[in-house]
Design a protein around this motif. Structure first.
Motif, PDB file in Angstrom:
ATOM      1  N   ALA A 420       0.838  -1.211   0.000  1.00 30.82           N
ATOM      2  CA  ALA A 420       0.000   0.000   0.000  1.00 30.82           C
ATOM      3  C   ALA A 420       0.866   1.252   0.000  1.00 30.82           C
ATOM      4  CB  ALA A 420      -0.927  -0.014   1.219  1.00 30.82           C
ATOM      5  N   GLY A 421       1.991   1.207   0.778  1.00 30.04           N
ATOM      6  CA  GLY A 421       2.893   2.359   0.788  1.00 30.04           C
ATOM      7  C   GLY A 421       3.513   2.602  -0.570  1.00 30.04           C
ATOM      8  N   CYS A 422       3.849   1.510  -1.265  1.00 25.38           N
ATOM      9  CA  CYS A 422       4.416   1.647  -2.605  1.00 25.38           C
ATOM     10  C   CYS A 422       3.394   2.272  -3.552  1.00 25.38           C
ATOM     11  CB  CYS A 422       4.860   0.286  -3.113  1.00 25.38           C
ATOM     12  SG  CYS A 422       5.598   0.332  -4.768  1.00 25.38           S
ATOM     13  N   VAL A 423       2.153   1.793  -3.483  1.00 26.28           N
ATOM     14  CA  VAL A 423       1.094   2.356  -4.338  1.00 26.28           C
ATOM     15  C   VAL A 423       0.846   3.822  -4.003  1.00 26.28           C
ATOM     16  CG1 VAL A 423      -1.343   2.203  -4.955  1.00 26.28           C
ATOM     17  CG2 VAL A 423       0.019   0.121  -4.723  1.00 26.28           C
ATOM     18  N   ASP A 424       0.776   4.130  -2.690  1.00 23.16           N
ATOM     19  CA  ASP A 424       0.558   5.528  -2.292  1.00 23.16           C
ATOM     20  C   ASP A 424       1.686   6.418  -2.784  1.00 23.16           C
ATOM     21  OD1 ASP A 424      -1.781   4.822  -1.088  1.00 23.16           O
ATOM     22  OD2 ASP A 424      -0.923   4.693   0.943  1.00 23.16           O
ATOM     23  N   GLY A 425       2.934   5.920  -2.707  1.00 21.28           N
ATOM     24  CA  GLY A 425       4.066   6.707  -3.174  1.00 21.28           C
ATOM     25  C   GLY A 425       3.986   6.983  -4.663  1.00 21.28           C
ATOM     26  N   MET A 426       3.623   5.962  -5.449  1.00 27.18           N
ATOM     27  CA  MET A 426       3.508   6.162  -6.882  1.00 27.18           C
ATOM     28  C   MET A 426       2.389   7.143  -7.223  1.00 27.18           C
ATOM     29  SD  MET A 426       4.272   2.442  -8.641  1.00 27.18           S
ATOM     30  CE  MET A 426       3.072   1.534  -7.670  1.00 27.18           C
ATOM     31  N   LEU A 427       1.258   7.021  -6.499  1.00 27.81           N
ATOM     32  CA  LEU A 427       0.156   7.954  -6.746  1.00 27.81           C
ATOM     33  C   LEU A 427       0.529   9.383  -6.374  1.00 27.81           C
ATOM     34  CD1 LEU A 427      -2.895   5.834  -5.501  1.00 27.81           C
ATOM     35  CD2 LEU A 427      -2.279   6.373  -7.866  1.00 27.81           C
ATOM     36  N   ALA A 428       1.211   9.520  -5.224  1.00 30.15           N
ATOM     37  CA  ALA A 428       1.623  10.863  -4.795  1.00 30.15           C
ATOM     38  C   ALA A 428       2.598  11.478  -5.792  1.00 30.15           C
ATOM     39  CB  ALA A 428       2.255  10.790  -3.398  1.00 30.15           C
ATOM     40  N   LEU A 429       3.572  10.689  -6.237  1.00 27.24           N
ATOM     41  CA  LEU A 429       4.546  11.203  -7.200  1.00 27.24           C
ATOM     42  C   LEU A 429       3.867  11.566  -8.517  1.00 27.24           C
ATOM     43  CD1 LEU A 429       7.497  11.806  -7.732  1.00 27.24           C
ATOM     44  CD2 LEU A 429       7.795   9.442  -8.485  1.00 27.24           C
ATOM     45  N   SER A 430       2.909  10.760  -8.954  1.00 28.40           N
ATOM     46  CA  SER A 430       2.195  11.063 -10.194  1.00 28.40           C
ATOM     47  C   SER A 430       1.400  12.360 -10.070  1.00 28.40           C
ATOM     48  CB  SER A 430       1.251   9.909 -10.558  1.00 28.40           C
ATOM     49  OG  SER A 430       1.983   8.723 -10.785  1.00 28.40           O
ATOM     50  N   ARG A 431       0.758  12.564  -8.916  1.00 31.14           N
ATOM     51  CA  ARG A 431       0.001  13.807  -8.700  1.00 31.14           C
ATOM     52  C   ARG A 431       0.922  15.021  -8.740  1.00 31.14           C
ATOM     53  NH1 ARG A 431      -1.631  14.558  -3.982  1.00 31.14           N
ATOM     54  NH2 ARG A 431      -3.210  16.119  -4.485  1.00 31.14           N
ATOM     55  N   ILE A 432       2.088  14.903  -8.116  1.00 29.16           N
ATOM     56  CA  ILE A 432       3.018  16.038  -8.093  1.00 29.16           C
ATOM     57  C   ILE A 432       3.540  16.334  -9.487  1.00 29.16           C
ATOM     58  CG2 ILE A 432       5.228  16.849  -7.205  1.00 29.16           C
ATOM     59  CD1 ILE A 432       4.703  15.159  -4.705  1.00 29.16           C
ATOM     60  N   GLU A 433       3.944  15.285 -10.227  1.00 33.13           N
ATOM     61  CA  GLU A 433       4.483  15.496 -11.567  1.00 33.13           C
ATOM     62  C   GLU A 433       3.420  16.016 -12.530  1.00 33.13           C
ATOM     63  OE1 GLU A 433       6.116  11.730 -12.558  1.00 33.13           O
ATOM     64  OE2 GLU A 433       8.088  12.179 -11.698  1.00 33.13           O
ATOM     65  N   ALA A 434       2.153  15.648 -12.301  1.00 27.89           N
ATOM     66  CA  ALA A 434       1.059  16.117 -13.166  1.00 27.89           C
ATOM     67  C   ALA A 434       0.593  17.526 -12.802  1.00 27.89           C
ATOM     68  CB  ALA A 434      -0.115  15.143 -13.088  1.00 27.89           C
ATOM     69  N   GLY A 435       1.155  18.110 -11.733  1.00 30.52           N
ATOM     70  CA  GLY A 435       0.762  19.456 -11.325  1.00 30.52           C
ATOM     71  C   GLY A 435      -0.503  19.501 -10.506  1.00 30.52           C
ATOM     72  N   ALA A 436      -0.976  18.330 -10.019  1.00 32.83           N
ATOM     73  CA  ALA A 436      -2.211  18.318  -9.227  1.00 32.83           C
ATOM     74  C   ALA A 436      -1.959  18.758  -7.790  1.00 32.83           C
ATOM     75  CB  ALA A 436      -2.828  16.913  -9.236  1.00 32.83           C
ATOM     76  N   TRP A 437      -0.695  18.762  -7.371  1.00 35.38           N
ATOM     77  CA  TRP A 437      -0.364  19.203  -6.010  1.00 35.38           C
ATOM     78  C   TRP A 437       0.182  20.624  -6.079  1.00 35.38           C
ATOM     79  CZ3 TRP A 437       4.123  20.741  -3.390  1.00 35.38           C
ATOM     80  CH2 TRP A 437       4.006  20.823  -2.001  1.00 35.38           C
ATOM     81  N   HIS A 438      -0.422  21.528  -5.310  1.00 38.00           N
ATOM     82  CA  HIS A 438      -0.021  22.926  -5.305  1.00 38.00           C
ATOM     83  C   HIS A 438       0.431  23.311  -3.899  1.00 38.00           C
ATOM     84  CE1 HIS A 438      -1.664  23.514  -9.305  1.00 38.00           C
ATOM     85  NE2 HIS A 438      -2.751  22.870  -8.901  1.00 38.00           N
ATOM     86  N   ALA A 439       1.597  23.913  -3.842  1.00 35.96           N
ATOM     87  CA  ALA A 439       2.154  24.321  -2.549  1.00 35.96           C
ATOM     88  C   ALA A 439       1.391  25.520  -2.002  1.00 35.96           C
ATOM     89  CB  ALA A 439       3.636  24.658  -2.702  1.00 35.96           C
ATOM     90  N   ASP A 440       0.914  25.400  -0.758  1.00 35.64           N
ATOM     91  CA  ASP A 440       0.238  26.510  -0.067  1.00 35.64           C
ATOM     92  C   ASP A 440       1.294  27.239   0.758  1.00 35.64           C
ATOM     93  OD1 ASP A 440      -1.522  28.248   1.058  1.00 35.64           O
ATOM     94  OD2 ASP A 440      -2.458  26.779   2.406  1.00 35.64           O
ATOM     95  N   MET A 441       1.954  28.198   0.132  1.00 30.08           N
ATOM     96  CA  MET A 441       3.115  28.851   0.731  1.00 30.08           C
ATOM     97  C   MET A 441       2.698  29.824   1.828  1.00 30.08           C
ATOM     98  SD  MET A 441       5.531  27.437  -0.953  1.00 30.08           S
ATOM     99  CE  MET A 441       6.998  28.441  -0.685  1.00 30.08           C
ATOM    100  N   ALA A 442       3.423  29.738   2.936  1.00 30.38           N
ATOM    101  CA  ALA A 442       3.191  30.642   4.062  1.00 30.38           C
ATOM    102  C   ALA A 442       4.448  30.650   4.927  1.00 30.38           C
ATOM    103  CB  ALA A 442       1.972  30.206   4.872  1.00 30.38           C
ATOM    104  N   SER A 443       4.487  31.570   5.868  1.00 31.99           N
ATOM    105  CA  SER A 443       5.634  31.692   6.777  1.00 31.99           C
ATOM    106  C   SER A 443       5.376  30.834   8.015  1.00 31.99           C
ATOM    107  CB  SER A 443       5.827  33.162   7.158  1.00 31.99           C
ATOM    108  OG  SER A 443       6.901  33.291   8.039  1.00 31.99           O
ATOM    109  N   HIS A 444       6.372  30.020   8.366  1.00 29.79           N
ATOM    110  CA  HIS A 444       6.234  29.104   9.506  1.00 29.79           C
ATOM    111  C   HIS A 444       7.480  29.166  10.384  1.00 29.79           C
ATOM    112  CE1 HIS A 444       2.717  27.272   7.597  1.00 29.79           C
ATOM    113  NE2 HIS A 444       3.427  27.215   6.475  1.00 29.79           N
ATOM    114  N   SER A 445       7.275  28.818  11.654  1.00 30.61           N
ATOM    115  CA  SER A 445       8.398  28.729  12.603  1.00 30.61           C
ATOM    116  C   SER A 445       9.198  27.473  12.295  1.00 30.61           C
ATOM    117  CB  SER A 445       7.884  28.711  14.037  1.00 30.61           C
ATOM    118  OG  SER A 445       8.942  28.395  14.932  1.00 30.61           O
ATOM    119  N   LEU A 446      10.481  27.642  11.969  1.00 30.33           N
ATOM    120  CA  LEU A 446      11.315  26.491  11.624  1.00 30.33           C
ATOM    121  C   LEU A 446      11.561  25.616  12.843  1.00 30.33           C
ATOM    122  CD1 LEU A 446      12.878  25.075   9.439  1.00 30.33           C
ATOM    123  CD2 LEU A 446      14.841  26.542   9.919  1.00 30.33           C
TER     124      LEU A 446
END
Length: 601
Positions: A420-446
């Motif tokens: 399941a982790g392997c499948v989730d990783g492939m799906l997550a990577l595919s979403r990122i490469e396809a541009g479906a994941w968008h970074a919600d940029m904000a300032s955070h305490s490191l």
């Protein structure tokens, strides 16, 4: 006479005609002014006399009654001197005062009751006459008004006179002005006629020159003006012909431009050869294929490409041995697919077109696809084999005690989660490469993000007997990133560091500022990453082998996910060698923007 007229130019004929027209128009006007100016001047003098009489009566009323005749005489002389008029006052025809006659002469003046203007005033209240003055001996314009009551209680007559010489002088000045104005107007009209005749002649010349230019091939020219209606059919015909020819030429030029743009815009290199196999034309993409040997018209293909196999294929097609051919052509680190096709041009001449298609990326993608399928199949096969094996054992061995059953189920459960982790990783990577994941940029305490990440990984690190420490250059440091994306990246880096660190090892996380960015370094004490594979560790399904050559670690997707997430957040990630004396360990460096870099907080 007709022959002489024909020798005159069009401009001269127009000028003469305009001059005659001006004379015909101005002559009657001059005659009219000379005949009517006297009447107009006299009428103007009479109107002026009436206005002056009204003013004089108003002044007389404003002055009030006169006590004696001497007061009236003094007032008349003063008013006449100021207004430039002859003022006379009389009662019963007897002149009591006159602004231009002395008091001593008044008793000797004749009775004025028979004067025309006096008679009209006594009868109608106002009289007007123009005549020769018997007293002064000069022509005057008279205006008389009845005054009631008069100086002695009776009716009186107030009369003023304007010298006719003033009217005649005004008339002379007007006639003199007209005598100057008419010749000047005639001259101006002649100049205007000269200008108009020249402009008309220039229009005819321009018409002729434009028609000549169109006849010589300048089809953009037009006949916008015509010297006369007789030229309109010719003008329209010439313009229509020029427009049609120009439209045809522009259409051909546009088609040529489009074909050239298409030809040069092709990603594939195109080379055109004539019937003998020599170069005729090429596009820009072909220049890029053979940069070191630029093409030149008239050369043979071998001189440009230095590829005997390509030249041999062209010779076979020219000789008619084969109809067309497609062949592979490697050049350096690029791979090309060349198709050679014969055709006939508009003159039925046989020629050849060579198309060079860069298939390097296509081949690379095909290799990636094959590797992906192989790696994915391998990653899925291992847990599936485990699940199938233990499930088969549980089915065949009956009865199975509870302890052994729980052990087998635990192994099956672990293998299922791995799959399941392997499948989730492939799906997550595919979403990122396809541009479906968008970074919600904000300032955070490191500090808060690092503390949460370290605490989350700490149980796993304790199981592997690995210590995790972290240090910040400044506890108030901020990072500009997507919160969940940063946590995912940090978790993957820490899990890799714990996985590859030996028992008793230490994983160190350090954060510092690097100019306008935040630098986070995760260092472990594992075997390290050889320099020759550091460029590949962020590829999907890539896993480094241990010292025995075994591939270790997870599915090989974590660092690929990290790379794409960091790039989406505007950052970079890389792996560096260890700074330890024994050379052990690897350091993964993550750099992200800081809010001070102009980002909104």
């Amino acid at each position: 006479m007709q022959a002489g007229t024909r020798t005159l130019s069009f401009r001269m004929r127009m000028f003469i005609s305009f001059g005659l027209l001006a004379i015909v128009c101005l002559a009657p006007m001059l005659v009219y002014f000379h005949s009517s100016m006297g009447v107009i001047a006299i009428q103007d003098a009479e109107d002026r006399a009436r206005r002056d009489m009204r003013l004089l009566l108003w002044l007389l009323q404003q002055h009030g009654p006169f006590g004696v005749e001497e007061d009236l005489d003094a007032w008349c002389k003063a008013a006449g001197a100021q207004l430039g008029l002859r003022i006379t006052y009389m009662e019963h025809g007897v002149v009591l005062t006159d602004s231009e006659i002395g008091s001593a002469r008044l008793p000797f003046l004749e009775d004025h009751s028979s004067r025309p203007e006096v008679e009209q005033a006594l009868k109608h209240g106002e009289g007007l006459a123009m005549r020769q003055s018997a007293t002064l001996g000069k022509s005057l314009v008279y205006v008389a008004r009845l005054v009631e009551p008069g100086l002695q209680g009776e009716r009186g007559v107030l009369r003023l006179a304007i010298p006719l010489s003033q009217v005649q002088a005004q008339e002379g000045r007007l006639l003199q002005a007209i005598n100057w104005l008419v010749p000047l107007s005639l001259g101006a009209m002649l100049l205007l006629g000269l200008w108009l005749s020249r402009s008309l002649a220039a229009s005819i010349l321009k018409f002729s020159c434009t028609a000549l230019a169109i006849g010589n091939g300048d089809y953009s020219r037009r006949l916008y003006t015509s010297p006369g209606r007789e030229f309109l059919p010719l003008q329209q015909s010439v313009n229509t012909m020029a427009e049609q020819i120009q439209a045809t030429i522009l259409g051909l030029a546009e088609q040529k431009g489009q074909l050239e743009a298409l030809f040069n815009g092709l990603a594939e290199g195109v080379l055109l050869l004539d019937a003998s196999g020599t170069v005729e034309s090429w596009n820009n993409a072909f220049r890029q294929v053979f940069k070191d040997m630029p093409p030149k018209a008239g050369r043979h293909l071998l001189e440009i490409t230095m590829e005997p196999a390509l030249q041999h294929a062209v010779h076979r097609i020219v000789a008619g041995e084969i109809a067309a051919v497609t062949m592979a052509l490697p050049r350096g680190d690029r791979e090309y697919e060349v198709s050679i096709t014969p055709f006939r041009d508009a003159h039925a001449v046989r020629k050849l077109v060579l198309v060079f298609r860069d298939v390097t990326e296509a081949h690379r993608l095909e290799r990636v696809r094959r590797d992906f399928i192989a790696n994915a199949s391998h990653e899925m096969r291992t847990p599936l084999t485990t699940i199938a094996g233990y499930a088969e054992t549980m089915l065949e061995q009956e009865p199975l005690d509870q302890t052994m059953a729980r052990k087998f189920l635990g192994i099956i459960h672990k293998a299922a989660w791995r799959m399941a982790g392997c499948v989730d990783g492939m799906l997550a990577l595919s979403r990122i490469e396809a541009g479906a994941w968008h970074a919600d940029m904000a300032s955070h305490s490191l500090a808060a993000l690092l503390e949460e990440g370290v605490e989350e990984i700490r149980p796993n690190a304790e199981r592997h007997a690995v210590q995790v420490t972290w240090h910040l250059e400044d506890d108030q440091m901020l990072v500009y990133a997507d919160e969940e994306g940063f946590r995912t990246v940090l978790k993957n880096l820490l899990e890799n560091a714990v996985r590859y660190s030996p028992a008793g090892g230490v994983v160190t996380v350090k954060a510092s500022r690097a100019e306008d960015r935040v630098r986070i370094a995760v260092a472990d004490q594992g075997p390290g990453v050889p320099s020759e594979i550091r460029g590949r560790v962020f590829e999907r399904f890539f896993r480094a082998a241990d010292q025995q050559g075994r591939r270790s670690g997870g599915a090989g997707l974590g660092l690929a996910i990290c790379k794409h997430m960091v790039q989406s957040m505007g950052g970079t990630i890389r792996v560096e060698g260890s700074s330890r004396p024994d050379g052990q360990g690897a350091t993964f460096v993550l750099e992200l923007p800081s809010p001070q870099n102009g980002f909104e907080i």
